[in-house]
Design an enzyme around this catalytic site. Sequence first.
Site, PDB file in Angstrom:
ATOM      1  N   GLU A   1       0.889  -1.174   0.000  1.00  0.00           N
ATOM      2  CA  GLU A   1       0.000   0.000   0.000  1.00  0.00           C
ATOM      3  C   GLU A   1       0.920   1.215   0.000  1.00  0.00           C
ATOM      4  O   GLU A   1       1.613   1.462   0.995  1.00  0.00           O
ATOM      5  CB  GLU A   1      -0.891   0.015   1.253  1.00  0.00           C
ATOM      6  CG  GLU A   1      -1.965  -1.041   1.275  1.00  0.00           C
ATOM      7  CD  GLU A   1      -3.113  -0.768   0.302  1.00  0.00           C
ATOM      8  OE1 GLU A   1      -3.172   0.334  -0.287  1.00  0.00           O
ATOM      9  OE2 GLU A   1      -3.933  -1.672   0.133  1.00  0.00           O
TER      10      GLU A   1
ATOM     11  N   CYS B   1      -1.907   9.506   3.430  1.00  0.00           N
ATOM     12  CA  CYS B   1      -1.703   8.980   2.069  1.00  0.00           C
ATOM     13  C   CYS B   1      -2.815   9.427   1.135  1.00  0.00           C
ATOM     14  O   CYS B   1      -2.593   9.616  -0.057  1.00  0.00           O
ATOM     15  CB  CYS B   1      -1.590   7.463   2.094  1.00  0.00           C
ATOM     16  SG  CYS B   1      -3.008   6.672   2.850  1.00  0.00           S
TER      17      CYS B   1
HETATM   18  P1  NAD Z   1       8.793   4.913   4.023  1.00  0.00           P
HETATM   19  O1  NAD Z   1       8.544   4.158   2.772  1.00  0.00           O
HETATM   20  O2  NAD Z   1       9.937   5.824   4.086  1.00  0.00           O
HETATM   21  O3  NAD Z   1       8.967   3.858   5.249  1.00  0.00           O
HETATM   22  C1  NAD Z   1       8.007   2.884   5.505  1.00  0.00           C
HETATM   23  C2  NAD Z   1       8.668   1.748   6.270  1.00  0.00           C
HETATM   24  O4  NAD Z   1       9.630   1.109   5.416  1.00  0.00           O
HETATM   25  C3  NAD Z   1       9.421   2.179   7.510  1.00  0.00           C
HETATM   26  O5  NAD Z   1       9.212   1.227   8.529  1.00  0.00           O
HETATM   27  C4  NAD Z   1      10.861   2.178   7.045  1.00  0.00           C
HETATM   28  O6  NAD Z   1      11.820   1.986   8.075  1.00  0.00           O
HETATM   29  C5  NAD Z   1      10.856   0.987   6.112  1.00  0.00           C
HETATM   30  N1  NAD Z   1      11.954   0.967   5.110  1.00  0.00           N
HETATM   31  C6  NAD Z   1      12.637   2.020   4.615  1.00  0.00           C
HETATM   32  N2  NAD Z   1      13.546   1.588   3.701  1.00  0.00           N
HETATM   33  C7  NAD Z   1      13.406   0.232   3.628  1.00  0.00           C
HETATM   34  C8  NAD Z   1      14.039  -0.792   2.858  1.00  0.00           C
HETATM   35  N3  NAD Z   1      15.008  -0.496   1.978  1.00  0.00           N
HETATM   36  N4  NAD Z   1      13.632  -2.064   3.015  1.00  0.00           N
HETATM   37  C9  NAD Z   1      12.629  -2.372   3.880  1.00  0.00           C
HETATM   38  N5  NAD Z   1      12.010  -1.462   4.652  1.00  0.00           N
HETATM   39  C10 NAD Z   1      12.379  -0.164   4.523  1.00  0.00           C
HETATM   40  O7  NAD Z   1       7.425   5.665   4.354  1.00  0.00           O
HETATM   41  P2  NAD Z   1       7.089   6.601   5.584  1.00  0.00           P
HETATM   42  O8  NAD Z   1       7.790   7.899   5.414  1.00  0.00           O
HETATM   43  O9  NAD Z   1       7.252   5.861   6.849  1.00  0.00           O
HETATM   44  O10 NAD Z   1       5.518   6.819   5.371  1.00  0.00           O
HETATM   45  C11 NAD Z   1       4.980   7.730   4.473  1.00  0.00           C
HETATM   46  C12 NAD Z   1       4.592   7.049   3.175  1.00  0.00           C
HETATM   47  O11 NAD Z   1       3.643   6.004   3.423  1.00  0.00           O
HETATM   48  C13 NAD Z   1       3.871   8.012   2.229  1.00  0.00           C
HETATM   49  O12 NAD Z   1       4.339   7.791   0.930  1.00  0.00           O
HETATM   50  C14 NAD Z   1       2.419   7.629   2.360  1.00  0.00           C
HETATM   51  O13 NAD Z   1       1.609   7.966   1.264  1.00  0.00           O
HETATM   52  C15 NAD Z   1       2.529   6.134   2.551  1.00  0.00           C
HETATM   53  N6  NAD Z   1       1.302   5.583   3.143  1.00  0.00           N
HETATM   54  C16 NAD Z   1       0.451   4.863   2.357  1.00  0.00           C
HETATM   55  C17 NAD Z   1      -0.736   4.379   2.886  1.00  0.00           C
HETATM   56  C18 NAD Z   1      -1.720   3.610   2.048  1.00  0.00           C
HETATM   57  O14 NAD Z   1      -2.658   3.053   2.610  1.00  0.00           O
HETATM   58  N7  NAD Z   1      -1.566   3.537   0.755  1.00  0.00           N
HETATM   59  C19 NAD Z   1      -1.032   4.620   4.237  1.00  0.00           C
HETATM   60  C20 NAD Z   1      -0.131   5.335   5.017  1.00  0.00           C
HETATM   61  C21 NAD Z   1       1.047   5.820   4.456  1.00  0.00           C
END
Ligand code: NAD
Length: 457
Positions: free
Chosen positions: A229, A263
């Site tokens: 997501e 999001c």
């Molecule tokens: P992010 O992608 O930076 O991080 C998300 C998670 O992934 C964190 O736990 C992070 O530590 C981990 N991560 C980072 N690099 C990684 C890697 N290389 N391998 C595995 N895990 C890794 O996102 P964020 O800043 O925490 O959240 C904001 C983003 O989430 C926005 O883009 C937002 O739109 C999205 N979001 C989407 C939904 C949805 O339902 N579609 C809901 C909430 C947030």
Amino acid sequence: MKLKYINDINPATGKIFAKIKCSTKKEIDDAVLKAKTAQKKWSSLTLAQRSKMLNACANDFIKQKEKIGKIITDEMGKLYKSAVGETFSTAYGIRETIEQAKTALKTEKFYEENLITELHRTPIGVCAVITPWNFPVSMPESLLSPALLAGNTVVFKPSEMVPLTGKAIYDIFKKHLPHGVINLVQGADEVGDYLIHNNIDMIAFVGSQAVGRKIMKTAGDKLKRIVLELGGKDPMIVLDDADLQKAANYAVNGSLRNTGQVCVSVERIYVHQKAADKFTTLVANGVKNFKYGNGYDKEVQMGPLVSKKQRANVISQVKDAVKNGAKLITGGKMPRNTKGFFMEPALVTNLNGKHRLMREETFGPVVAIQKVKSADEAVDLANNSPFGLGATVWTKNKKKGLEIAKKIESGMIGVNQGIGGVSGTPWVGIKQSGFGFIGSIEGIRQFTVPRKISYKK
Ligand code: NAD
């Protein structure tokens, strides 16, 4: 791992208030091994047995809503009342998934002459659950509940921005589930990356498009199952016959709630030129009166941004727009009298598709408006994006609104209302906003694989 500790910073003060140890490679290996060992027994329980334990977790989320609400406000700045509300509604999320699982996971039987085929929905194995910070309880729950109810065990990695919220969630599940069914690892990208390369069977992820892409690549190597997501750039289309006050209220709240860190925020508005001036004036009033400050203050409507980096990105998008011909009507500045990561809510107009503000996910408190000549132009612009999460259309002509909604390339579309629909329907992004989906009977089934057993009568 290079990062040994997470500095947990309160975004309202800019101060570190806790240091959390990151998991080592050995600890991650151990967590995966524990989950592997526990999976066979967990999956052999009946759904009713698993549901009973998850229901006990739901009760605890209600009991601990103030305690967890406080942790959320301290870690990521969300309004305290919203943080408590999110924790409370997590209990309902769990209970709704329990109800849906009864249908989703039921063995089905198919008949053809004297042939019978049973279709079993079997768990995938160990699921890595990796989540963001913006809805730090409800996002983990939306993946943990279906994964666990389907009979998978879990290694959970919360965002490094909300490690204590992650620990509080883990403590509740751990208290009610057998040993090893849920395991916690803490850390940032390195820990997440090490986890997804480990001996797991599925990755369930909510987060940015950039990280989603990396996860899909890694999963591709070993053909691991995934549910992603991802981010959005939700358009809002306002036609000249819309109820402009209602649309303006939605634009303001939809762009600014949770400090724009949603999001499905309203990220770009396409308003018909005939309605643009009046609509912009109404929005400007709303933005100017939108109060920001510490999330514990009852008067406040939005807290700080989650981090200095997040704020810098939002402000750089606003500056880029203004430098390239857009007009900043109000806000967009950093208050000087605080070390917190606050930003004045902003309204930017005269935008076009070349501005970063209309192309990249902003994830901050900005209302962004572009004028259009027709509904067709608005739809073309709305669809000219790799994102496809939510969208809304505003017109008093419901028939026209529904026709436009069908042309928009997004997973969740609201006509004269937000994107949330009837409960039990999926939470889904199309195009590059997601791969797979959650929050429905079909969503739960994505945490299973179908297996068929056939025999003669
Ligand atoms: P992010 O992608 O930076 O991080 C998300 C998670 O992934 C964190 O736990 C992070 O530590 C981990 N991560 C980072 N690099 C990684 C890697 N290389 N391998 C595995 N895990 C890794 O996102 P964020 O800043 O925490 O959240 C904001 C983003 O989430 C926005 O883009 C937002 O739109 C999205 N979001 C989407 C939904 C949805 O339902 N579609 C809901 C909430 C947030």
